[in-house]
Design a protein around this motif. Structure first.
Motif, mmCIF file in Angstrom:
data_model
loop_
_atom_site.group_PDB
_atom_site.id
_atom_site.type_symbol
_atom_site.label_atom_id
_atom_site.label_comp_id
_atom_site.label_asym_id
_atom_site.label_seq_id
_atom_site.Cartn_x
_atom_site.Cartn_y
_atom_site.Cartn_z
ATOM 1 N N ASP A 1 6.372 10.390 1.001
ATOM 2 C CA ASP A 1 5.516 9.295 0.547
ATOM 3 C C ASP A 1 6.152 7.997 1.032
ATOM 4 O O ASP A 1 7.373 7.939 1.250
ATOM 5 C CB ASP A 1 5.437 9.252 -0.987
ATOM 6 N N TYR A 2 5.354 6.968 1.201
ATOM 7 C CA TYR A 2 5.954 5.687 1.573
ATOM 8 C C TYR A 2 5.183 4.533 0.953
ATOM 9 O O TYR A 2 4.000 4.636 0.651
ATOM 10 C CB TYR A 2 6.017 5.516 3.099
ATOM 11 N N ARG B 1 2.740 12.043 6.698
ATOM 12 C CA ARG B 1 2.025 13.109 7.406
ATOM 13 C C ARG B 1 0.531 13.163 7.078
ATOM 14 O O ARG B 1 -0.177 14.054 7.554
ATOM 15 C CB ARG B 1 2.653 14.473 7.091
ATOM 16 N N HIS B 2 0.048 12.228 6.280
ATOM 17 C CA HIS B 2 -1.383 12.224 5.955
ATOM 18 C C HIS B 2 -2.177 11.830 7.193
ATOM 19 O O HIS B 2 -1.796 10.924 7.945
ATOM 20 C CB HIS B 2 -1.662 11.236 4.821
ATOM 21 N N GLU B 3 -3.291 12.516 7.417
ATOM 22 C CA GLU B 3 -4.077 12.288 8.633
ATOM 23 C C GLU B 3 -4.640 10.868 8.715
ATOM 24 O O GLU B 3 -4.919 10.362 9.810
ATOM 25 C CB GLU B 3 -5.222 13.291 8.725
ATOM 26 N N ARG B 4 -4.778 10.200 7.587
ATOM 27 C CA ARG B 4 -5.302 8.832 7.591
ATOM 28 C C ARG B 4 -4.211 7.776 7.400
ATOM 29 O O ARG B 4 -4.528 6.602 7.200
ATOM 30 C CB ARG B 4 -6.365 8.674 6.505
ATOM 31 N N SER B 5 -2.964 8.193 7.480
ATOM 32 C CA SER B 5 -1.881 7.231 7.330
ATOM 33 C C SER B 5 -1.924 6.202 8.458
ATOM 34 O O SER B 5 -2.121 6.545 9.621
ATOM 35 C CB SER B 5 -0.523 7.950 7.356
ATOM 36 N N GLU C 1 0.850 -1.196 0.000
ATOM 37 C CA GLU C 1 0.000 0.000 0.000
ATOM 38 C C GLU C 1 0.882 1.240 0.000
ATOM 39 O O GLU C 1 2.045 1.195 0.398
ATOM 40 C CB GLU C 1 -0.955 0.014 1.188
ATOM 41 N N LYS C 2 0.312 2.345 -0.432
ATOM 42 C CA LYS C 2 1.048 3.606 -0.577
ATOM 43 C C LYS C 2 0.319 4.706 0.168
ATOM 44 O O LYS C 2 -0.905 4.773 0.154
ATOM 45 C CB LYS C 2 1.180 3.962 -2.054
ATOM 46 N N SER C 3 1.080 5.569 0.845
ATOM 47 C CA SER C 3 0.482 6.706 1.529
ATOM 48 C C SER C 3 1.565 7.750 1.776
ATOM 49 O O SER C 3 2.656 7.679 1.200
ATOM 50 C CB SER C 3 -0.181 6.267 2.849
#
Length: 364
Positions: A349-350, A24-28, A19-21
């Motif tokens: 990104d990760y 710092r994304h609030e839904r990470s 998966e990719k996210s």
């Protein structure tokens, strides 16, 4: 060729979920995924174009923390209310049977949620007399059972019938004794320690083992954060990267020389050569809270300009643990793999890659 021999030559089923996210994304869910994988025996990180580690990273590695090996510990010791009130309810307590084979022996694990998972053979299960369920990997003839006890359940108070029955079963009806790996993570709470609590037992403190190495002229695949599947002649896929990382971390040669009897693996294409890369490997009984701290510091690596485009963090679970992620039952079959890998890019990104073998559910 006989059927059993033919099966031995078959490649076992394995599963890789990607998966990719963005960190710092609030839904990470990166921290949640780390927390849900409780039992970790090896952690490795790879930083390309790096010769010296930043002091902040060195500090996290130094502070990974010790763990304990308690020999010949009776399982009923983990369900006493003194132990529950001292450790289970005042932090994250981890316990895992040591040198047990999950497909042959009885085994147990205490999760930081307070769930005690007991994996036993059919005879032991019948002697215990506790409620459980058949192992999902038993086949048609059930030979293994899983018993789950919630030590934090309000119905598990000292005077309850439930607690008295469990204590009686584990202490008198069918005593079970194991060597245990133990660790306790708490945020500054004062009081007893595992070493002092089990001072009457055979307890040893251990520090994780750390190795450092600099890899010269390392051939690396070319890949981009927005191309999980890769692009023909432009970038490699997440799966190709995952296989390459396995080779690098295990010091497998990447040049596919014709005279090599060990490996014919070669770096996926397209690729580039990195002048030097820093590889650090930590082995021991490593709790998720410390892995989260390490992951955060790896993300902070890009706070200042760096030549590196990415860093990786690979975590291996114990092959003979009764569970892999959360409370998902784990089996060994032909390998017992349960591991995950983060690829963190310069823009934060990760990619998260989670892999399991034949006797595991799909990772969360």
């Amino acid at each position: 060729m006989s059927v059993p021999l033919r099966r031995l030559r078959e490649t076992p089923r394995h599963l890789l979920v990607c998966e990719k996210s963005h960190v710092r994304h609030e839904r990470s869910r990166h921290a949640a995924h780390v927390r849900s994988h409780a039992y970790n025996c090896r952690v490795s990180f790879l930083i390309p174009e790096c010769g010296i580690l930043p002091e902040a990273l060195k500090s996290v590695i130094t502070d990974i923390g010790e763990y304990y090996l308690v020999k010949n510990l009776s399982l009923h010791e983990l369900v006493t209310h003194e132990f529950i009130n001292t450790f289970v309810k005042k932090g994250s307590c981890y316990a895992l049977t040591y040198n047990t084979k999950i497909d042959q022996d009885n085994a147990a694990a205490l999760l930081p949620t307070g769930k005690l998972i007991i994996s036993v053979d059919k005879d032991t299960y019948e002697e215990l007399g506790l409620q459980g369920r058949p192992s999902q990997y038993s086949g048609k003839k059930v030979m293994r059972y899983i018993v789950t006890i919630d030590l934090t359940d309000s119905a598990f108070d000292p005077d309850s019938k439930k607690h008295k029955r469990v204590l009686w079963a584990l202490k008198e009806k069918k005593p079970l004794e194991f060597d245990f790996l133990l660790s306790w993570y708490n945020t500054g709470a004062e009081g007893s320690t595992l070493m002092s609590y089990f001072s009457k037992n055979q307890i040893q403190a251990h520090q994780p083992k750390t190795t450092f190495s600099t890899l010269r002229n390392l051939q690396c695949p070319v890949f981009h954060s927005n191309e999980l599947q890769g692009k023909l002649e432009e970038s490699c896929s997440a799966q190709e990267l995952f296989e390459w990382l396995g080779a690098v971390c295990n010091k497998v040669g990447l040049d596919n020389k014709s005279f090599s009897f060990l490996s014919t693996y070669c770096c996926p294409q397209p690729s580039t050569v990195v002048e030097q890369a820093y590889l650090c490997t930590i082995t021991g009984f490593i709790v998720p809270e410390k892995i989260i701290q390490l992951l955060e510091q790896l993300c902070c690596y890009f706070d200042e300009p760096k030549l590196a485009q990415w860093v990786t963090l690979t975590v291996h679970g114990f092959a003979d643990s009764p569970v892999s992620w959360r409370e998902s039952e784990h089996g060994f079959q032909k390998g017992g793999e349960n591991l995950y890998n983060f690829v963190v890019f310069r823009n934060l990104d990760y990619w998260l890659q989670m892999a399991v073998g034949a006797n595991d559910d799909c990772p969360p």
